[in-house]
Design a protein around this motif. Structure first.
Motif, PDB file in Angstrom:
ATOM      1  N   ARG A   1      24.606 -14.752  46.384  1.00 37.02           N
ATOM      2  CA  ARG A   1      23.611 -15.204  47.355  1.00 37.02           C
ATOM      3  C   ARG A   1      24.237 -16.199  48.321  1.00 37.02           C
ATOM      4  NH1 ARG A   1      19.583 -16.120  43.325  1.00 37.02           N
ATOM      5  NH2 ARG A   1      19.079 -13.933  42.954  1.00 37.02           N
ATOM      6  N   ALA A   2      25.135 -17.017  47.801  1.00 35.78           N
ATOM      7  CA  ALA A   2      25.801 -17.976  48.681  1.00 35.78           C
ATOM      8  C   ALA A   2      26.681 -17.241  49.695  1.00 35.78           C
ATOM      9  CB  ALA A   2      26.634 -18.954  47.869  1.00 35.78           C
TER      10      ALA A   2
ATOM     11  N   HIS B   1      29.522 -31.215  51.599  1.00 29.68           N
ATOM     12  CA  HIS B   1      28.614 -30.511  50.704  1.00 29.68           C
ATOM     13  C   HIS B   1      28.117 -31.396  49.564  1.00 29.68           C
ATOM     14  CE1 HIS B   1      31.893 -30.106  47.787  1.00 29.68           C
ATOM     15  NE2 HIS B   1      32.647 -29.951  48.850  1.00 29.68           N
TER      16      HIS B   1
ATOM     17  N   MET C   1      17.573 -12.942  55.042  1.00 33.29           N
ATOM     18  CA  MET C   1      17.266 -13.001  53.617  1.00 33.29           C
ATOM     19  C   MET C   1      15.776 -13.274  53.461  1.00 33.29           C
ATOM     20  SD  MET C   1      20.610 -15.217  52.511  1.00 33.29           S
ATOM     21  CE  MET C   1      20.765 -14.833  50.797  1.00 33.29           C
TER      22      MET C   1
ATOM     23  N   GLY D   1      24.350 -28.085  50.237  1.00 36.55           N
ATOM     24  CA  GLY D   1      25.261 -28.481  49.178  1.00 36.55           C
ATOM     25  C   GLY D   1      26.200 -27.387  48.718  1.00 36.55           C
ATOM     26  N   ILE D   2      26.335 -26.312  49.501  1.00 34.24           N
ATOM     27  CA  ILE D   2      27.260 -25.255  49.117  1.00 34.24           C
ATOM     28  C   ILE D   2      28.646 -25.616  49.627  1.00 34.24           C
ATOM     29  CG2 ILE D   2      27.859 -22.834  49.467  1.00 34.24           C
ATOM     30  CD1 ILE D   2      24.879 -22.251  49.591  1.00 34.24           C
ATOM     31  N   ASN D   3      29.619 -25.565  48.745  1.00 36.12           N
ATOM     32  CA  ASN D   3      30.992 -25.821  49.149  1.00 36.12           C
ATOM     33  C   ASN D   3      31.503 -24.561  49.850  1.00 36.12           C
ATOM     34  OD1 ASN D   3      33.746 -26.131  49.327  1.00 36.12           O
ATOM     35  ND2 ASN D   3      33.851 -27.322  47.449  1.00 36.12           N
TER      36      ASN D   3
ATOM     37  N   SER E   1      24.341 -33.305  49.794  1.00 36.38           N
ATOM     38  CA  SER E   1      23.123 -32.733  49.243  1.00 36.38           C
ATOM     39  C   SER E   1      23.154 -32.776  47.718  1.00 36.38           C
ATOM     40  CB  SER E   1      22.987 -31.290  49.727  1.00 36.38           C
ATOM     41  OG  SER E   1      22.071 -30.603  48.929  1.00 36.38           O
TER      42      SER E   1
ATOM     43  N   GLU F   1      26.106 -14.309  51.001  1.00 34.26           N
ATOM     44  CA  GLU F   1      25.249 -13.765  52.054  1.00 34.26           C
ATOM     45  C   GLU F   1      24.676 -14.884  52.926  1.00 34.26           C
ATOM     46  OE1 GLU F   1      23.342  -9.885  51.636  1.00 34.26           O
ATOM     47  OE2 GLU F   1      23.117 -10.453  49.539  1.00 34.26           O
ATOM     48  N   ALA F   2      24.350 -16.015  52.297  1.00 35.82           N
ATOM     49  CA  ALA F   2      23.836 -17.139  53.061  1.00 35.82           C
ATOM     50  C   ALA F   2      24.905 -17.641  54.035  1.00 35.82           C
ATOM     51  CB  ALA F   2      23.406 -18.259  52.123  1.00 35.82           C
TER      52      ALA F   2
ATOM     53  N   PHE G   1      18.057 -18.608  56.807  1.00 29.97           N
ATOM     54  CA  PHE G   1      18.855 -17.403  56.619  1.00 29.97           C
ATOM     55  C   PHE G   1      17.940 -16.240  56.984  1.00 29.97           C
ATOM     56  CE2 PHE G   1      20.275 -20.437  53.246  1.00 29.97           C
ATOM     57  CZ  PHE G   1      21.399 -20.860  53.930  1.00 29.97           C
TER      58      PHE G   1
ATOM     59  N   ASN H   1      23.720 -25.062  43.529  1.00 28.17           N
ATOM     60  CA  ASN H   1      24.572 -25.820  42.615  1.00 28.17           C
ATOM     61  C   ASN H   1      24.071 -25.822  41.175  1.00 28.17           C
ATOM     62  OD1 ASN H   1      26.839 -26.612  44.168  1.00 28.17           O
ATOM     63  ND2 ASN H   1      25.454 -27.860  45.388  1.00 28.17           N
TER      64      ASN H   1
ATOM     65  N   PRO I   1      24.133 -16.630  41.859  1.00 26.95           N
ATOM     66  CA  PRO I   1      24.175 -17.631  42.928  1.00 26.95           C
ATOM     67  C   PRO I   1      25.379 -17.453  43.851  1.00 26.95           C
ATOM     68  CG  PRO I   1      24.285 -18.652  40.754  1.00 26.95           C
ATOM     69  CD  PRO I   1      23.928 -17.238  40.541  1.00 26.95           C
ATOM     70  N   VAL I   2      26.504 -17.030  43.301  1.00 27.12           N
ATOM     71  CA  VAL I   2      27.686 -16.937  44.165  1.00 27.12           C
ATOM     72  C   VAL I   2      27.481 -15.848  45.220  1.00 27.12           C
ATOM     73  CG1 VAL I   2      29.002 -15.369  42.680  1.00 27.12           C
ATOM     74  CG2 VAL I   2      30.185 -16.898  44.201  1.00 27.12           C
TER      75      VAL I   2
ATOM     76  N   THR J   1      33.433 -21.156  48.332  1.00 29.09           N
ATOM     77  CA  THR J   1      32.648 -19.928  48.285  1.00 29.09           C
ATOM     78  C   THR J   1      33.362 -18.806  49.030  1.00 29.09           C
ATOM     79  OG1 THR J   1      30.695 -21.312  48.249  1.00 29.09           O
ATOM     80  CG2 THR J   1      30.359 -19.003  48.700  1.00 29.09           C
TER      81      THR J   1
ATOM     82  N   CYS K   1      24.179 -23.678  55.042  1.00 31.64           N
ATOM     83  CA  CYS K   1      24.746 -23.665  53.694  1.00 31.64           C
ATOM     84  C   CYS K   1      25.304 -25.021  53.337  1.00 31.64           C
ATOM     85  CB  CYS K   1      25.886 -22.652  53.607  1.00 31.64           C
ATOM     86  SG  CYS K   1      25.318 -21.004  53.395  1.00 31.64           S
ATOM     87  N   ARG K   2      25.999 -25.617  54.274  1.00 29.21           N
ATOM     88  CA  ARG K   2      26.611 -26.904  53.982  1.00 29.21           C
ATOM     89  C   ARG K   2      25.541 -27.953  53.735  1.00 29.21           C
ATOM     90  NH1 ARG K   2      31.024 -29.073  58.068  1.00 29.21           N
ATOM     91  NH2 ARG K   2      29.998 -31.050  57.806  1.00 29.21           N
TER      92      ARG K   2
END
Ligand SMILES: Nc1ncnc2c1ncn2[C@@H]1O[C@H](COP(=O)(O)OP(=O)(O)OP(=O)(O)O)[C@@H](O)[C@H]1O
Ligand SMILES: [Mg+2]
Lengths: 467, 280
Positions: free
Chosen positions: A312-313, B83, B104, A328-330, B86, A315-316, B101, B116, A309-310, A334, A324-325
């Motif tokens: 992928r995050a 963040h 991707m 829910g991605i911090n 969500s 690249e996202a 994205f 998460n 996941p990290v 990241t 991303c935000r």
């Protein structure tokens, strides 16, 4: 569609080779005229006059209008040809661009095992080719240098290629790693194998320290601040004389040992332990395999991280930070992990550098170093592991090749040193790359997970990130 | 009225100022649990700004946004970091101009939405790096969930294609599926039907109704397309120049004089369009 009928190729071929129309020629002539005028304007101050000394040592101007005329004519002809070609291209029906031809992909499929095979057997090959371990010294040294840059490129690729954060100060972490080993080993006498992880941890720590204030910046601002950070580290190394011995550097850093067994001619040295005649090359070969293993670890970890996941995050984040935000991605954390992990591999490479050289000084960590590592990542194709490896071989190996082109001396005279044209060729190669392969040598992206069928993603869809 | 008895989101006295411009002024409304609530209004009324406040992209100048979970816990959205909205509050959103994205694959897009939970399962990368089975299972589940949504939005055959290669309508559906992969209790959609043809627009209605029915997700949507608004929403809130001018069932709003006036105040074309839609 009509283009798919058997007759279509004939039609398109006819169009491509059709003579340029009058209007096209006129336009090309105009373009070429403008270019020639520009050349004239530029060459008057540069080319038209040369200062010479006469017998009385007085300066006089030697006019060189012939040269100016030649330059203008050359530019005119080149520009004319280029415009005509462009016009004809535009007239020809656009062919859809395949993301990555299967042939090319197959080539990469072979390239990986081939590279690995060559890398593993390289010391043997070099020994065979140069007829003895001693003669292979130069080649093994070159191999070590290339692999160091491969490793640095792979480390920076995490930050720039995957997370899309433009870092112009990567060499700072390389320096932190090198000085960590140099200082820890000379001060406390700790062994390389203990210092190696510590150097990585320290570099990662500095990555986080730098990242906290800096990663709220984006794009150009981030690039400039990281550039400044690289310089700050170097200046601290120069000026904090008590700790780092300043510009004189730290010398007599303990050499690498074979897991505790030194590479020397003594009783319990490496050679006598294995019952083989002593050769200083043993250490070189060991260093070669050490950096090979370190580089491969960097590669394997990166490949693994991409599927987690990290990764992928990262690249996202490169693709779209706002999205991303909303998922829910911090984003700050990241980015920090990308910075820290990239820095950690830089630190490993740095401590390898210190143990290989036995000497470190701030001179080795200037901006040019950062620029070369970044060019390797950009040339390789952002995010592509294979591309970075190829680019490192080209960028580091090609100048060495240039040094050995002795036959050119016969062409251009004994005073000709091809090595002096290194930066010129480098610049031309960069321009050519940006024209023909703007996304780097490997211009497509491999998906990190596949449901049914693996398909490469065209580079045009992949974003480059903006900090 | 469900939005009065059991609101999932309550917006109270929300105000958003940009320098001298007041984009949203003293706005209060609530979103009923399990309702489809439409937020409508002429261009520049401040609808997207309301969304940005709810989803943490803007910090409101004044006001309170309280989100009630099923179990009774209440979260104040304006106090949460972006963040967490969500992850903790379970509010998901889509964007007016699609934000996928693009480089991707479709599947990867959906997996990023599981960031998460997967991060936890991978022990913040450590277990994942070691390849422990706990993470593998979690990832397999995430892929199953992604497959479920891909079947639902008819994109299962394109799972391995880059999202940027999809046609426009499919990108809109994918963005909704991606938001749903975060398991939200409130889904905020910013003009989901914009640029869709009538057939796609109909499919979208079906999708939204089934999201509400099967997943119990409350939906808050901004929409200009009145067939969508009148067709599926239970509750309509009308905004003009940042203030609320009407709030009620679609029937009530359809006949509201101030709403008609607000739309009359805009270009003639749009008025005719709206009048035709609401059957005036
Ligand atoms: N970040 C910002 N800075 C300054 N002004 C803004 C900002 N965001 C929105 N505005 C202003 O706030 C007002 C409301 O904009 P908003 O995007 O919320 O409208 P909208 O109702 O979504 O319109 P549309 O139907 O066109 O999407 C507009 O006047 C806009 O110019
Ligand atoms: Mg809007």
């Amino acid at each position: 569609m009509a283009l798919n009928t058997p007759h279509a190729p004939a039609i398109t071929a006819a169009e491509v080779t059709a003579p340029a129309t009058g209007a096209q020629i006129a336009a090309a002539l105009r373009e070429a005229g403008i270019a020639a005028l520009l050349t004239l304007g530029l060459s008057i101050p540069i080319l038209a006059f040369k200062t010479e000394q006469d017998q009385a040592n007085a300066l006089y101007l030697q006019p060189r209008w012939g040269m100016v005329a030649a330059a203008c004519a050359l530019i005119f002809a080149l520009r004319f040809a280029l415009c005509l070609r462009a016009a004809r291209r535009a007239a020809a029906p656009a062919r859809p661009k395949a993301p990555a031809s299967p042939a090319l992909q197959k080539l990469f499929g072979i390239a990986v095992p081939l590279f690995l095979g060559v890398a593993v057997t390289y010391p043997m090959l070099a020994t065979l080719a140069s007829g003895g371990l001693g003669g292979a010294r130069y080649w093994i040294d070159l191999g070590i240098l290339i692999l160091t840059y491969v490793m640095l490129g792979w480390g920076l690729n995490i930050v720039v290629g995957l997370a899309g954060l433009l870092d112009l100060g990567y060499v700072a972490f390389y320096a932190v790693g090198a000085y960590s080993y140099a200082l820890l080993s000379t001060t406390f006498g700790w062994s390389f194998w203990l210092c190696l992880p510590l150097a990585g941890i320290l570099a990662a720590f500095w990555g986080i320290i730098l990242g906290f204030p800096v990663l709220r910046l984006r794009g150009d601002y981030l690039a400039i601040v990281t550039l400044a950070f690289g310089e700050i580290i170097r200046l601290v190394l120069i000026n904090w004389v008590d700790l780092t011995n300043g510009g004189a550097g730290i010398s007599s850093i303990p050499r690498v040992t074979f897991f505790g067994v030194p590479f020397d001619s003594s009783e319990d040295g490496f050679a006598s332990l294995f019952g083989i005649p002593f050769s200083p090359m043993h250490r070189m070969v060991f260093l070669y395999y050490l950096i090979l293993v370190l580089a491969l670890i960097t590669n394997l970890v990166t490949i693994r991280l991409r599927r987690l996941p990290v990764g992928r995050a990262w690249e996202a984040l490169r693709e779209d930070e706002i999205a991303c935000r909303s998922l829910g991605i911090n984003t700050r954390n990241t980015k920090l992990t990308a910075f820290a992990i990239g820095a950690m591999f830089g630190g490993f490479a740095g401590s390898f550098f210190a143990v290989r050289q036995g000497f470190v000084s701030p001179e080795s960590f200037n901006f040019l170093e950062s620029a070369i590592i970044l060019s390797i990542v950009v040339l390789g194709g952002m995010g592509s592991q294979v591309g970075v490896a190829i680019a490192a071989v080209l960028m580091v190996g090609a100048p060495e090749l240039l040094r050995n082109l002795d036959f050119l001396k016969q062409v251009f005279g004994a005073g000709f040193d091809p090595n002096e044209y290194r930066l010129l060729i480098f610049g031309l190669a960069m321009v050519a790359m940006m024209v023909w392969r703007p996304r780097g040598l490997v211009g497509h992206r491999e998906p990190s997970i596949v449901l049914t069928e693996r398909k490469a993603i065209a580079g045009s869809l992949v974003k480059e990130g903006h900090g | 009225m469900r939005w009065q008895d059991d609101p999932v989101l309550e917006v109270e006295h929300l105000k958003m100022r940009f320098g001298g411009l007041v984009a949203v002024n003293d706005l209060s409304f609530s979103v009923g649990r399990g309702d489809i609530t439409a937020l409508i209004g002429p261009n520049g009324a401040g609808k997207t700004t309301v969304f940005n406040c709810i989803t943490g992209f803007y910090r409101p100048s004044e006001g309170m946004l309280s989100l009630r979970h099923d179990d009774g816990t209440t979260l104040l959205l304006e106090r949460l970091p972006g963040h967490s909205i969500s992850w903790k509050a379970k509010v998901a959103r889509t964007f007016q101009n699609i934000r996928l994205f693009t480089g991707m694959t479709v599947l990867e897009n959906l997996l990023v939405a599981r960031h998460n939970p997967l991060m936890l399962a991978s022990g913040f990368t450590v277990f994942g790096l070691l390849g422990l089975p706990g993470f593998r299972d979690a990832e397999r589940q995430a892929v199953e969930q992604a497959k479920f949504w891909l079947e639902k939005i008819n994109l299962i055959d394109r799972a391995d294609d880059p999202a940027g290669d999809l046609p426009y309508g499919a990108q809109r559906r994918l963005e909704i599926a991606r938001a749903m992969c975060t398991d939200p209790i409130l889904l905020c959609l910013d003009e989901p039907a914009a640029g869709l043809n009538p057939r796609e627009s109909h499919e979208l209605n079906e999708l939204l109704l089934s999201i509400r029915q099967d997943h119990g997700t409350s939906i808050l949507l901004i929409e200009h397309d009145m067939s969508v608004v009148m067709g599926i929403s239970d509750h309509v809130v009308v905004l003009d120049y940042g203030t609320k001018i009407a709030d009620g069932t679609p029937e009530e709003v359809r006949n509201d004089q101030s709403v008609i006036a607000a739309y009359l105040g805009v270009e003639d074309e749009e008025v005719e369009h709206v009048e035709a839609e609401v059957g005036l």
